[in-house]
Scaffold this motif. Sequence first.
Motif, PDB file in Angstrom:
ATOM      1  N   SER A 127      27.379 -24.706  13.855  1.00 33.22           N
ATOM      2  CA  SER A 127      27.708 -23.936  12.650  1.00 33.22           C
ATOM      3  C   SER A 127      27.671 -22.424  12.858  1.00 33.22           C
ATOM      4  O   SER A 127      28.292 -21.688  12.093  1.00 33.22           O
ATOM      5  CB  SER A 127      26.768 -24.321  11.502  1.00 33.22           C
ATOM      6  OG  SER A 127      25.430 -23.983  11.832  1.00 33.22           O
ATOM      7  N   TYR A 129      29.052 -20.808  15.271  1.00 29.93           N
ATOM      8  CA  TYR A 129      30.253 -20.320  15.945  1.00 29.93           C
ATOM      9  C   TYR A 129      31.343 -19.956  14.949  1.00 29.93           C
ATOM     10  O   TYR A 129      31.440 -20.551  13.874  1.00 29.93           O
ATOM     11  CB  TYR A 129      30.788 -21.365  16.932  1.00 29.93           C
ATOM     12  CG  TYR A 129      29.827 -21.670  18.053  1.00 29.93           C
ATOM     13  CD1 TYR A 129      29.190 -20.649  18.752  1.00 29.93           C
ATOM     14  CD2 TYR A 129      29.543 -22.965  18.411  1.00 29.93           C
ATOM     15  CE1 TYR A 129      28.303 -20.928  19.775  1.00 29.93           C
ATOM     16  CE2 TYR A 129      28.655 -23.250  19.439  1.00 29.93           C
ATOM     17  CZ  TYR A 129      28.037 -22.229  20.109  1.00 29.93           C
ATOM     18  OH  TYR A 129      27.173 -22.498  21.125  1.00 29.93           O
ATOM     19  N   ALA A 130      32.145 -18.990  15.318  1.00 28.23           N
ATOM     20  CA  ALA A 130      33.270 -18.567  14.486  1.00 28.23           C
ATOM     21  C   ALA A 130      34.219 -19.747  14.273  1.00 28.23           C
ATOM     22  O   ALA A 130      34.297 -20.660  15.103  1.00 28.23           O
ATOM     23  CB  ALA A 130      34.021 -17.415  15.166  1.00 28.23           C
ATOM     24  N   ASP A 131      34.933 -19.696  13.168  1.00 29.08           N
ATOM     25  CA  ASP A 131      35.867 -20.777  12.836  1.00 29.08           C
ATOM     26  C   ASP A 131      36.876 -21.036  13.942  1.00 29.08           C
ATOM     27  O   ASP A 131      37.348 -22.164  14.098  1.00 29.08           O
ATOM     28  CB  ASP A 131      36.609 -20.460  11.534  1.00 29.08           C
ATOM     29  CG  ASP A 131      35.686 -20.508  10.323  1.00 29.08           C
ATOM     30  OD1 ASP A 131      34.586 -21.089  10.426  1.00 29.08           O
ATOM     31  OD2 ASP A 131      36.069 -19.962   9.267  1.00 29.08           O
ATOM     32  N   SER A 132      37.201 -20.014  14.709  1.00 28.76           N
ATOM     33  CA  SER A 132      38.182 -20.175  15.782  1.00 28.76           C
ATOM     34  C   SER A 132      37.598 -20.929  16.981  1.00 28.76           C
ATOM     35  O   SER A 132      38.336 -21.571  17.734  1.00 28.76           O
ATOM     36  CB  SER A 132      38.699 -18.808  16.248  1.00 28.76           C
ATOM     37  OG  SER A 132      37.616 -18.018  16.713  1.00 28.76           O
ATOM     38  N   ARG A 134      34.516 -22.977  16.794  1.00 20.88           N
ATOM     39  CA  ARG A 134      33.754 -24.182  16.439  1.00 20.88           C
ATOM     40  C   ARG A 134      34.519 -25.472  16.767  1.00 20.88           C
ATOM     41  O   ARG A 134      33.956 -26.375  17.403  1.00 20.88           O
ATOM     42  CB  ARG A 134      33.345 -24.151  14.971  1.00 20.88           C
ATOM     43  CG  ARG A 134      32.395 -25.277  14.608  1.00 20.88           C
ATOM     44  CD  ARG A 134      31.899 -25.229  13.162  1.00 20.88           C
ATOM     45  NE  ARG A 134      31.536 -23.905  12.752  1.00 20.88           N
ATOM     46  CZ  ARG A 134      32.179 -23.193  11.807  1.00 20.88           C
ATOM     47  NH1 ARG A 134      33.217 -23.699  11.194  1.00 20.88           N
ATOM     48  NH2 ARG A 134      31.773 -21.985  11.491  1.00 20.88           N
ATOM     49  N   PRO A 135      35.797 -25.586  16.380  1.00 23.72           N
ATOM     50  CA  PRO A 135      36.498 -26.848  16.694  1.00 23.72           C
ATOM     51  C   PRO A 135      36.647 -27.095  18.193  1.00 23.72           C
ATOM     52  O   PRO A 135      36.621 -28.246  18.632  1.00 23.72           O
ATOM     53  CB  PRO A 135      37.880 -26.677  16.046  1.00 23.72           C
ATOM     54  CG  PRO A 135      37.783 -25.497  15.155  1.00 23.72           C
ATOM     55  CD  PRO A 135      36.611 -24.691  15.594  1.00 23.72           C
TER      56      PRO A 135
END
Length: 151
Positions: A127, A129-132, A134-135
């Motif tokens: 959680s 990590y940046a949205d870019s 994390r996935p």
Amino acid sequence: MLDDLNIAEKVRMLRCANNREAYRALQSLQEASDLDDAAYTHIDAFIEMMRDSNSYVRTRGLTLIACNAKWDETGRIDGIIDEYLDHVTDDKPITARQCIKYLPKLAQAKPHLVPRIASSLRHADTSSYADSMRPLVQNDIRDVLLALDSE
């Protein structure tokens, strides 16, 4: 093939400020690690690198620990596995991804650590990590868990 002096020099170069040179040294040591245990004699240096404040140095240390796991007959890596697995959620997502990438190599050499590795991956909190990123980290975790389950 690298001799002991060249290996020691490559290990020294892993901390070089010039990242290109350091990366070349890493590649040479990875290749040497596939052939014999000469690089393993520097396992303590790799463990110290894993603890470095510089994420590039940490990544190199983590990589070489995994690459030398097959030579670890004394259980040195077993003793630091929890610290190693802390890097599954390293502050730097690139370092975390590299750590995760090499876990199958470590697991292959040390199958008795697979339950610990799998548990660490299943409980990894991405959680922060940046949205870019994390996935990407989550996909890496999924891929390694699938690889561990298939062995």
